[in-house]
Design a protein around this motif. Sequence first.
Motif, mmCIF file in Angstrom:
data_model
loop_
_atom_site.group_PDB
_atom_site.id
_atom_site.type_symbol
_atom_site.label_atom_id
_atom_site.label_comp_id
_atom_site.label_asym_id
_atom_site.label_seq_id
_atom_site.Cartn_x
_atom_site.Cartn_y
_atom_site.Cartn_z
ATOM 1 N N SER A 83 32.123 36.494 5.195
ATOM 2 C CA SER A 83 31.345 35.648 6.118
ATOM 3 C C SER A 83 30.824 36.394 7.354
ATOM 4 C CB SER A 83 32.160 34.443 6.568
ATOM 5 O OG SER A 83 32.878 33.895 5.534
ATOM 6 N N PRO A 84 31.623 37.274 7.981
ATOM 7 C CA PRO A 84 31.095 37.918 9.192
ATOM 8 C C PRO A 84 30.188 39.126 8.943
ATOM 9 C CG PRO A 84 33.410 38.459 8.930
ATOM 10 C CD PRO A 84 33.049 37.568 7.797
ATOM 11 N N GLY A 176 37.006 33.801 10.630
ATOM 12 C CA GLY A 176 36.494 33.099 9.454
ATOM 13 C C GLY A 176 37.525 32.039 9.087
ATOM 14 N N LYS A 247 34.020 26.322 1.279
ATOM 15 C CA LYS A 247 34.753 26.158 2.536
ATOM 16 C C LYS A 247 34.733 24.692 2.999
ATOM 17 C CE LYS A 247 35.552 30.565 2.831
ATOM 18 N NZ LYS A 247 35.023 31.537 3.752
#
Length: 399
Positions: A83-84, A176, A247
């Motif tokens: 995600s990052p 995250g 998620k």
Amino acid sequence: MEYIRVDLDRNFGIGRMRYQLFPFLLPYFLLQSKNPDVIMRVIIREDPREVSVYIADYIISRIKAFNPTPEQPFVLGVPTGSSPELIYKILVQRHRAGEISFKNVVTFNMDEYVGLPRDHPESYHSFMYKHFFSHVDIPPQNINILDGTATDLVAECASFEARIARYGGIELFLGGVGPDGHIAFNEPGSSLSSRTRVKTLAYDTILANSRFFGGDTDKVPRMAMTVGIQTIMDSREVVIVATGAHKAFAVQKGLEDGINHMWTLSALQLHQHPLVVCDRDATLELKVKTVRYFESIEQAGTDARTQGPALVYRPRTYVPAPLPAKTPKSQQPTPDGTPEKTPKDLRINTELHRRALEEEELTPDSMSSRLVDSAIGGIDGALKSDLVFDRMGTRITTL
Ligand SMILES: N[C@@H]1[C@@H](O)[C@H](O)[C@@H](COP(=O)(O)O)O[C@@H]1O
């Protein structure tokens, strides 16, 4: 006529009371408008790119507003994971464009696998240098990452907490979230008052992260070191990135349900400045009402980054673990009767070690049974290539 007169009388009474109360209520309204961030903020964007742009912009604006110096650097908590990645890419681009410097930024990574040497391609050391540190002007001595190969892991964790405390705490923690709602490696069942420690990974996490190890769960380390929930809660601000339908269940549990150690994201409900930035897919399990509520807050013009006032600085209160009051049993008096002096760092380690032994944390073998329906998408790693998620994230169909 009589009824009308009564109603008018009553309304007039209430109206008058409102005016009388106004001077008393005014300070409350002013306080509210001065601190619009003392609530859970949720920003929703259409896709992961928009989410990453928002977060990169946000971090840059926070660093600039802080105006860091070598004496007072900006302390940033940073995560790994897929995600990052895009956030780092944008930060690097913006650095290259001359918009932001990381010279006076100090970083603390959330976690690291136990047993992986720094130069292992899947160590979080390697990840951070590959995606971020090698491309910006951060001085190497400003980078703090737990050493998964340290001979004394408990001492390594204690020293990490002590370093954070020495800098006066973390300013902004970017994180995250795992499909099972974990933040950093604070697996389901983690103590909400935990600090940096060694943690056994839940099977779901091993499965999810096996995608980085060629899909082979046997190659994923069984243990990791991670900052604790309390370490994250002590940061002045926490920003969580959540993208993808896998998620969605974690986001729903974390935002709509109560505070619960089985979904450690939910601990942020107790934080003063939490900001969760989701893409549309990650909101799929939220109530429409919840989504509208958070969207309306942003539309109302209290957006922290673009329109809101600066966050209120609060004094740092964290002090490293208290030392035991009594002399430990193992500590024998010296022949002349005076107790042996223990070096300061070792005393901290002893305290943390004692606590680690006392707090045996619950790590169930598998939490998959809690992830229903769409959230099974959370076990995305091994299955990613075999599954297709539809837009509603409510069904999984095999190809
Ligand atoms: N320890 C990391 C977490 O810090 C991260 O938030 C999570 C989600 O990763 P991803 O962004 O790849 O879904 O994965 C790992 O478990």
